[in-house]
Design a protein around this motif. Structure first.
Motif, PDB file in Angstrom:
ATOM      1  N   GLN A  89      11.601  -4.324  -4.933  1.00  0.00           N
ATOM      2  CA  GLN A  89      10.678  -3.571  -4.331  1.00  0.00           C
ATOM      3  C   GLN A  89       9.962  -2.485  -5.022  1.00  0.00           C
ATOM      4  O   GLN A  89       8.865  -2.217  -4.985  1.00  0.00           O
ATOM      5  CB  GLN A  89      11.191  -2.845  -3.019  1.00  0.00           C
ATOM      6  CG  GLN A  89      10.109  -2.184  -2.175  1.00  0.00           C
ATOM      7  CD  GLN A  89       9.125  -3.184  -1.585  1.00  0.00           C
ATOM      8  OE1 GLN A  89       9.468  -4.335  -1.145  1.00  0.00           O
ATOM      9  NE2 GLN A  89       8.043  -2.992  -1.697  1.00  0.00           N
ATOM     10  N   ARG A  92       7.457  -4.223  -7.267  1.00  0.00           N
ATOM     11  CA  ARG A  92       6.213  -4.663  -6.245  1.00  0.00           C
ATOM     12  C   ARG A  92       5.172  -3.365  -6.393  1.00  0.00           C
ATOM     13  O   ARG A  92       4.190  -3.537  -6.072  1.00  0.00           O
ATOM     14  CB  ARG A  92       6.917  -4.989  -4.852  1.00  0.00           C
ATOM     15  CG  ARG A  92       5.764  -5.198  -4.083  1.00  0.00           C
ATOM     16  CD  ARG A  92       4.917  -6.477  -4.422  1.00  0.00           C
ATOM     17  NE  ARG A  92       3.768  -6.622  -3.490  1.00  0.00           N
ATOM     18  CZ  ARG A  92       2.755  -5.945  -3.162  1.00  0.00           C
ATOM     19  NH1 ARG A  92       2.295  -4.897  -3.986  1.00  0.00           N
ATOM     20  NH2 ARG A  92       1.842  -6.268  -2.207  1.00  0.00           N
ATOM     21  N   SER A 123       6.090  -9.993   0.331  1.00  0.00           N
ATOM     22  CA  SER A 123       6.549  -8.505   0.019  1.00  0.00           C
ATOM     23  C   SER A 123       5.494  -7.375   0.959  1.00  0.00           C
ATOM     24  O   SER A 123       4.423  -7.978   1.292  1.00  0.00           O
ATOM     25  CB  SER A 123       6.526  -8.376  -1.420  1.00  0.00           C
ATOM     26  OG  SER A 123       4.967  -8.593  -1.689  1.00  0.00           O
TER      27      SER A 123
END
Length: 130
Positions: A89, A92, A123
């Protein structure tokens, strides 16, 4: 440029502080043709440590970078050291879904090359908040 990233990740791994797990991790990422590295740093008070990827991202942000073009990660075992869920994450936040993610062994041999999309499908990113 990938060879330089591999060398930087290997060098970062050598600096890791992992007295508890003994699992040393290094990461190096490329942003605007600059390389930023990080290593894992453990802490006796789990889970206060930090991952190698988080360290590299922090170094990039401190230097003013905002877009990761690719990242190399090296762990301690014979299997590919993929980013943990939290680091997926974190990556991302600063990269496109097609960003290259390369995992190498301690000799710099590529074990796995994939994309962030493959590691973190469907995501949630900054554009979801726009």
């Amino acid at each position: 440029m990938t060879d330089m990233l591999i060398r930087a990740a290997l060098a970062a791994r050598e600096k890791a502080y992992a007295p508890y797990s003994r699992f040393h991790v290094g990461a190096a990422l490329r942003c605007d043709d600059a390389i930023y590295s990080g290593c894992n740093v453990e802490n006796a008070a789990y889970p206060q440590g930090s991952c190698a990827e988080a360290g590299a991202i922090s170094a990039m942000v401190l230097a003013g970078g905002r877009q990761i073009d690719e990242i190399v990660i090296v762990g301690s075992g014979e299997a590919a050291c993929t980013p943990c869920g939290g680091c997926r994450q974190r990556l991302r936040e600063f990269s496109a879904s097609d960003m290259r993610v390369i995992m190498v062994d301690t000799k710099g041999v590529i074990l796995l090359e994939t994309t962030l999309e493959a590691l973190l499908p469907w995501s949630f990113g900054p554009e979801n908040l726009a």
